[in-house]
Design an enzyme around this catalytic site. Structure first.
Site, PDB file in Angstrom:
ATOM      1  CG  ASP A 111      26.050 -36.100  21.840  1.00  0.00           C
ATOM      2  OD1 ASP A 111      26.725 -37.047  21.417  1.00  0.00           O
ATOM      3  OD2 ASP A 111      26.274 -34.918  21.526  1.00  0.00           O
ATOM      4  CG  ASP A 127      31.220 -38.155  21.601  1.00  0.00           C
ATOM      5  OD1 ASP A 127      31.504 -38.181  20.384  1.00  0.00           O
ATOM      6  OD2 ASP A 127      30.206 -37.577  22.054  1.00  0.00           O
TER       7      ASP A 127
END
Length: 166
Positions: A111, A127
């Site tokens: 991330d 995402d």
């Protein structure tokens, strides 16, 4: 075919952003892009959103594979016909496969996007694809997909009339 190409392109963008993040940042490093609004950083997420199921990351590998297999069978029998439904599935699949590849080959999802003006977990391009795809699918189901329901009701009424009218 166009939607498969789109999924592949989105998947490639996701993997390239993760590769760049891994090359540029050490885990936990951060770089402010727009002060107070946006930063890039490197975080490893072994769970799902908000690090749920952090201690059992295999659940997301299993769930993703099962959903993709189910999708193949469902869409063979009931092909998607509307542009928005196809686009939403392309986005969702690209994101799901992007995060699946991370989980399988890295053991965690990379991330890198931090929204600094709210308290929100770090996320990635995959995402974003999943969220936008889900929003589009909701729009499709709520506002556009009205014909199949009516056709099923009409077909059921016709079947009932045919049986009782003999």
């Amino acid at each position: 075919m166009l939607y498969i190409v789109l999924s592949v392109v989105l998947f490639a963008i996701d993997q390239l952003t993760k590769l760049a993040t891994v090359k540029v940042f050490s885990e936990g490093d951060s770089q402010i892009i727009i002060n107070g609004i946006l930063s890039f950083s490197r975080h490893h997420n072994t769970g799902g959103p908000w690090s749920i199921f952090d201690s059992f990351p295999q659940i997301f590998v299993i769930m993703t594979i099962l959903i993709l297999i189910a999708e193949i069978f469902i869409f063979k029998k009931y092909p998607l016909k509307h542009t928005i439904s196809k686009l939403s599935c392309s986005l969702i699949n690209a994101g799901a496969i992007g995060n699946l590849v991370d989980r399988v080959f890295r053991g965690y999802v990379v991330d890198m996007i931090d929204v600094d003006f709210i308290n929100y977990p770090t996320f990635n391009f995959a995402d974003c694809c999943i969220v936008v795809g889900c929003i589009l699918m909701c729009v499709y189901v709520i506002f556009i997909d009205r014909e199949p329901k009516n056709e099923l009701i009409d077909q059921g009424e016709q079947d009932g009339q045919n049986n009782s009218g003999v």
